[in-house]
Design an enzyme around this catalytic site. Structure first.
Site, PDB file in Angstrom:
ATOM      1  N   HIS A 102       0.844  -1.197   0.000  1.00  0.00           N
ATOM      2  CA  HIS A 102       0.000   0.000   0.000  1.00  0.00           C
ATOM      3  C   HIS A 102       0.879   1.247   0.000  1.00  0.00           C
ATOM      4  O   HIS A 102       1.789   1.362   0.829  1.00  0.00           O
ATOM      5  CB  HIS A 102      -0.902   0.012   1.242  1.00  0.00           C
ATOM      6  CG  HIS A 102      -1.899   1.122   1.230  1.00  0.00           C
ATOM      7  ND1 HIS A 102      -3.009   1.098   0.430  1.00  0.00           N
ATOM      8  CD2 HIS A 102      -1.949   2.289   1.912  1.00  0.00           C
ATOM      9  CE1 HIS A 102      -3.716   2.202   0.628  1.00  0.00           C
ATOM     10  NE2 HIS A 102      -3.088   2.949   1.513  1.00  0.00           N
ATOM     11  N   ASP A 132      -7.691  -1.574   4.032  1.00  0.00           N
ATOM     12  CA  ASP A 132      -6.308  -1.262   4.387  1.00  0.00           C
ATOM     13  C   ASP A 132      -6.125  -1.163   5.905  1.00  0.00           C
ATOM     14  O   ASP A 132      -5.348  -0.338   6.393  1.00  0.00           O
ATOM     15  CB  ASP A 132      -5.854   0.053   3.731  1.00  0.00           C
ATOM     16  CG  ASP A 132      -6.173   0.107   2.255  1.00  0.00           C
ATOM     17  OD1 ASP A 132      -6.243  -0.969   1.632  1.00  0.00           O
ATOM     18  OD2 ASP A 132      -6.362   1.222   1.717  1.00  0.00           O
ATOM     19  N   ALA A 174      27.433  11.832 -18.468  1.00  0.00           N
ATOM     20  CA  ALA A 174      27.877  11.282 -17.183  1.00  0.00           C
ATOM     21  C   ALA A 174      27.774  12.369 -16.118  1.00  0.00           C
ATOM     22  O   ALA A 174      28.050  13.543 -16.374  1.00  0.00           O
ATOM     23  CB  ALA A 174      29.310  10.774 -17.300  1.00  0.00           C
ATOM     24  N   GLY A 196      18.973   7.971 -15.831  1.00  0.00           N
ATOM     25  CA  GLY A 196      19.170   6.843 -16.732  1.00  0.00           C
ATOM     26  C   GLY A 196      18.070   5.806 -16.608  1.00  0.00           C
ATOM     27  O   GLY A 196      17.599   5.249 -17.609  1.00  0.00           O
ATOM     28  N   CYS A 229      37.968   2.784 -23.670  1.00  0.00           N
ATOM     29  CA  CYS A 229      37.213   1.528 -23.702  1.00  0.00           C
ATOM     30  C   CYS A 229      37.946   0.427 -24.452  1.00  0.00           C
ATOM     31  O   CYS A 229      37.782  -0.749 -24.137  1.00  0.00           O
ATOM     32  CB  CYS A 229      35.826   1.758 -24.302  1.00  0.00           C
ATOM     33  SG  CYS A 229      35.861   2.570 -25.906  1.00  0.00           S
ATOM     34  N   GLU A 287      38.898  -5.502 -16.125  1.00  0.00           N
ATOM     35  CA  GLU A 287      39.371  -4.253 -16.727  1.00  0.00           C
ATOM     36  C   GLU A 287      39.746  -3.255 -15.632  1.00  0.00           C
ATOM     37  O   GLU A 287      39.020  -3.076 -14.663  1.00  0.00           O
ATOM     38  CB  GLU A 287      38.239  -3.687 -17.591  1.00  0.00           C
ATOM     39  CG  GLU A 287      38.534  -2.408 -18.321  1.00  0.00           C
ATOM     40  CD  GLU A 287      37.349  -1.947 -19.153  1.00  0.00           C
ATOM     41  OE1 GLU A 287      37.567  -1.292 -20.176  1.00  0.00           O
ATOM     42  OE2 GLU A 287      36.192  -2.244 -18.769  1.00  0.00           O
TER      43      GLU A 287
END
Length: 902
Positions: free
Chosen positions: A107, A143, A599, A634, A707, A804
């Site tokens: 709820h 509720d 970014a 994002g 990259c 990486e």
């Protein structure tokens, strides 16, 4: 625990369903709504894919009585617990009580306050400082059952129902539902009886009772509007019709100048300003409304009230009326086939072509006092009455483009004054985030604050998407000749070149890139990318396809290559401007509009770019920039139903999450350029000088924040020691320092958290037994500088051999002399496949190795040599889809097949 899911809110429940299964709980049945328009809801799709039984019943009761066959179907699954979110139907008590553990319900309020279906609306309407949700045990009340778990969050001054759901109620609610089930399974779930103290029940909010009462303070009016945004929508009466108000925010300070607007029941007229509709409460304080919706469903920016629909018509003076008749005569001369030109005559439906557009514009200029119109004005106002209105406004000087207002942050640096926009860029204007929040952007060279940048909210993202959608569907961009679109992109590239020193300086300050590299690569390649794709705009073509010519008719099939619509682009921090260019240039060339999230730590060149797009004449709404966090901005872009494509460059874990969100939301198209661990194989027959020079570049280029950086070097054993000695000698010659110093070789890492991660990475390498030849530490100076580092003796099982670093860390392993296939197996033994390289003077060996390397790019006797015409993208968990080259256009186009019988 064996659970049954009873659902009235499919997307939320899909998250609960998936998470429950991951926790090892068995879902024995899903009870959801029938398909709408032939489409199953996301929960049903997920359950059916897993083989979970799915039941789709429109109701559980008829005239208050349970439907026997529905109840029997429910009982057949043998659930031990019912999990129910947002149940808008009354579930029969013999269903609620049937499982061994009963039923729990989510709820959206901190019970016992705001019981009922409109609980979250009333949280905002009543101006509560805290929002939240409860998970409670269902009973026969409304509720009122015992509480199992509760969570709360603060309410921001300009929060809406949507922003609260997206920021807290939705993601945290999913976690809480799963936690609740686990507590029940563990026998630890509490049953806290709800107190009646503070309990409230407010009625369901419907359109009929959502009218605004203006005899209240501004804050109360603001709460009323945002509490109804988006459903059912608070409304008032303007010009005799009901108008719904959206996007309210409280104003501080003096409102901007504007045009008065009478609002029924409002003592002080509203004010239509360039930022929206300003309204005053009974206390004299003001609020700002961003959008208005009319009774016919049309929604407009409130700032455009007097230039939209019937309200936009201007009354003509006698002189203007005479000129309107002159225009009518021009129309009649062009449309000779039309008996009479009346107000509703449509220029194009009456047979006019593109040459007639030019004639009309030039004749109006010649015969009507030199008033200059654009060909686009004819396309956007194709009926005679609309065209006359455009002409009159242009004659009066009312229809000129608003001057772009930019609140710059400035710095005197690099022998220039750089002027940096720092607000959101939405629909052609810079503006603060609607909640007023900002985040700091830091200069990594010394840790100093560059400026504060707007931190976009979910509401800002929604407005940006709405602007992009409007620009695509109704604006000039979607109707523009592709060649004209290309001309605009060429103009944009020219402006970027004019401002390249300023862009490179901002890039260097914000990302730590060495200025000379920023000028050549970060900015230089960005300019090249826009020029390259500008040339593609008028070369996007379909095909004609021979199909079976069934008689007696003939058939023709052809394909059209069409833009997708609104696209989202999410870019990383290592090449802030270049990554923007790689994706957005192809997106725009294809005819799409876009919303871009830079970014959070490097937003400044994207915002400067936005300023240049206005100077280039790119229409409002085509490009929108929403700086902010990935978790908020994002995520909303991934979830937004009006976005048809998302392009992302970043880490593999985030890429996976984005792909899942895009699938669950509306199955939007996705392209992902993700992590890498690119192998570089150096054979003993290489050109040693070149192999040393390019091998170092493969690792240390752009401080290793690259990259396609060579994540692991394999050096043939006979040259291994010499190679390492020469690399270390060259490292000692590298100048580490101020990135704006033209002689600097190696600048600071992008931000402190990344620097800390690199130091930790090196510590792990040492602990695992790799040999640290040099570096591995932070440089002892202000800023976020990392020593160029070399590890040798790296074995295949080690962390640094697999993961990486994304920094200046050379990871070297030797391989046995002549063992080509062995080193290939080791090089390919990774889940990444972005790039790779080989150094050898044996062309046969080079071609064999390039064929066997499992990566999207292979460099032979070179490295980092990317070009705007060459497609770029990875294999395996380095992602899919291409940037650059002709292939990139396909990521932003769809193919439609058309078959004609004649």
């Amino acid at each position: 625990i064996n659970g049954g899911l009873i659902n009235n809110y499919p997307r939320f429940m899909t998250g609960v369903y998936t998470s429950l299964r991951k926790q090892g709980h068995k879902v024995v049945g899903v009870f959801t709504v029938p398909d709408k328009d032939g489409k199953a809801d996301p929960l049903a799709v997920a359950a059916e894919k897993d083989g979970t039984p799915v039941f789709k019943f429109p109701r559980w009761r008829v005239k208050g009585q349970p439907i026997a066959e529905v109840v029997e179907a429910y009982k057949s699954v043998g659930a031990e617990l019912n999990v129910m979110p947002f149940c808008s139907q009354f579930i029969p008590m013999n269903v609620i009580d049937h499982p061994r553990h009963g039923s729990i319900i989510y709820h959206p309020s901190i019970l016992p306050l705001h019981r009922g279906a409109s609980a979250i609306n009333w949280t905002l309407i009543q101006g509560d400082a805290q929002a939240g949700f409860s998970v409670f045990w269902a009973d026969d009340g409304l509720d009122t059952g015992p509480l199992l778990l509760q969570r709360s969050c603060s309410v921001e001054p300009n929060d809406t129902v949507d922003s609260l759901y997206n920021r807290f109620l939705f993601p945290e609610g999913i976690k809480a539902m799963v936690e609740s089930v686990q507590l029940i399974a563990d026998g630890k779930a509490p049953r806290v009886i709800q107190s009646e103290e503070g309990a409230s029940y407010e009625g369901i909010q419907k359109k009929s009772n959502a009218k605004v009462n203006w005899a209240q303070p501004a804050e109360a009016i603001h709460n009323w509007i945002r509490g109804h945004d988006k459903v059912p929508g608070a409304w008032t009466v303007i010009d005799g019709q009901n108008v719904t108000l959206y996007g309210s925010s409280l104003l501080s300070g003096t409102p901007a100048d504007g045009q008065p607007l009478e609002v029924e029941g409002l003592a002080t007229p509203g004010l239509v300003t360039k930022t929206g509709l300003v309204l005053h409460g009974s206390d004299g304080k003001a609020l700002l409304v961003k959008s208005l919706q009319f009774e016919d469903g049309k929604m407009i920016p409130a700032s455009k009230f007097f230039s939209s629909g019937e309200s936009s018509s201007v009354e003509l003076s006698p002189e203007e009326q005479a000129q309107a008749e002159e225009i009518r005569a021009i129309w009649k001369g062009i449309l000779s086939n039309v008996p009479a030109v009346v107000d509703t005559t449509d220029f194009f439906k009456s047979g006019a072509a593109s040459m007639d557009v030019v004639r009309l514009v030039e004749e109006v200029k010649q015969r009507c006092g030199g008033v200059e119109l654009q060909t686009e004005d004819v396309y956007m106002a194709s009926t005679f009455q609309d065209f006359v209105q455009v002409f009159v406004r242009r004659l009066r000087g009312e229809d000129q483009e608003e001057e772009l207002v930019v609140d710059y942050a400035t710095q005197d640096i690099n022998n220039m004054t750089v002027r940096m926009p720092h607000q959101c860029f939405i629909n052609g204007q810079f503006e603060d985030a609607e909640n007023g929040k900002t985040s700091d952007t830091i200069n990594p060279a010394d840790g100093s604050l560059i400026c504060k940048v707007a931190a976009s909210s979910v509401g800002d993202v929604d407005r940006a998407v709405a602007a992009a959608k409007e620009a695509f569907e109704n604006g000039p961009w979607g109707r523009m000749n592709p060649r004209d679109r290309g001309s605009m992109l060429y103009r944009l590239a020219d402006l970027m070149e004019e401002h390249q020193e300023e862009l490179a300086t901002i890039e260097s300050m914000d990302s730590g890139a060495v200025y000379t590299l920023a000028l050549k690569t970060h900015v230089g390649m960005s300019i090249q990318t826009f020029r390259y794709f500008a040339g593609w705009c008028d070369k996007i073509q379909g095909k004609t396809i021979p199909i079976n010519q069934a008689r007696p008719n003939r058939n023709l099939t052809f394909t059209r290559r069409e833009p997708l619509g609104v696209c989202a682009i999410v870019i990383p921090w290592n090449y802030p401007l270049m990554m923007l260019a790689w994706k957005s240039a192809a997106c725009l060339a294809a005819g799409n509009t876009l919303v871009l999230k830079p970014a959070q730590v490097t937003p400044l060149t994207a915002l400067k770019f936005a300023e240049l797009t206005v100077k280039a004449g790119i229409p409002k709404g085509v490009i929108n920039i929403v700086p902010g966090s990935g978790g908020l901005v994002g995520q909303r872009l991934s979830d937004h139903p009006d976005i048809r494509k998302l392009g992302f460059t970043g880490s593999t874990p985030i890429g996976k999450h984005i792909m899942q969100s895009c699938a669950l939301s509306n199955l939007k198209k996705v392209s992902l350029e993700l992590g890498g661990k690119s192998p570089l194989i150096i054979f003993s027959d290489c050109d040693m000088d070149k192999a040393v020079r390019m091998g170092m570049s493969s690792v240390y280029f752009n401080k290793g924040e690259n990259c396609i950086a060579a994540g692991r070097l394999f050096v043939e054993e006979s040259i291994h020691d010499e190679y390492i000695t020469r690399v270390v000698e060259e490292i000692k010659k590298m100048k580490i320092g101020d990135p704006l110093d033209r002689s600097t070789d190696h600048g600071p890492q992008n931000h402190k958290a990344h620097l800390d991660k690199l130091v930790e990475y090196c510590e792990v390498g040492v602990k695992e037994g790799a040999t640290l030849v040099c570096g591995g530490r932070q440089v002892d100076r202000p800023g976020f500088f990392m020593e160029p580092t070399v590890f040798t003796g790296v074995e295949d099982h080690m962390f640094i051999a697999k993961e990486e670093s994304f920094g200046p860390v050379m990871v070297v392993s030797k391989f046995k002399q002549g063992d080509v296939d062995g080193v290939l197996a080791r090089a390919n033994d990774t889940e990444f496949g972005l790039a790779s390289g080989v150094f050898t003077q044996d062309i046969s060996k080079a071609m064999y190795v390039s064929e066997k390397l499992d990566a999207g790019t292979v460099f032979i006797n070179t490295y980092n040599k990317t070009d705007v015409a060459s497609p770029f993208g990875g294999f395996k968990q380095s992602g899919f889809g291409k940037d650059l080259g002709e292939d990139a256009l396909s990521e932003y186009l769809r193919t439609k097949a058309v078959t004609v019988e004649y």
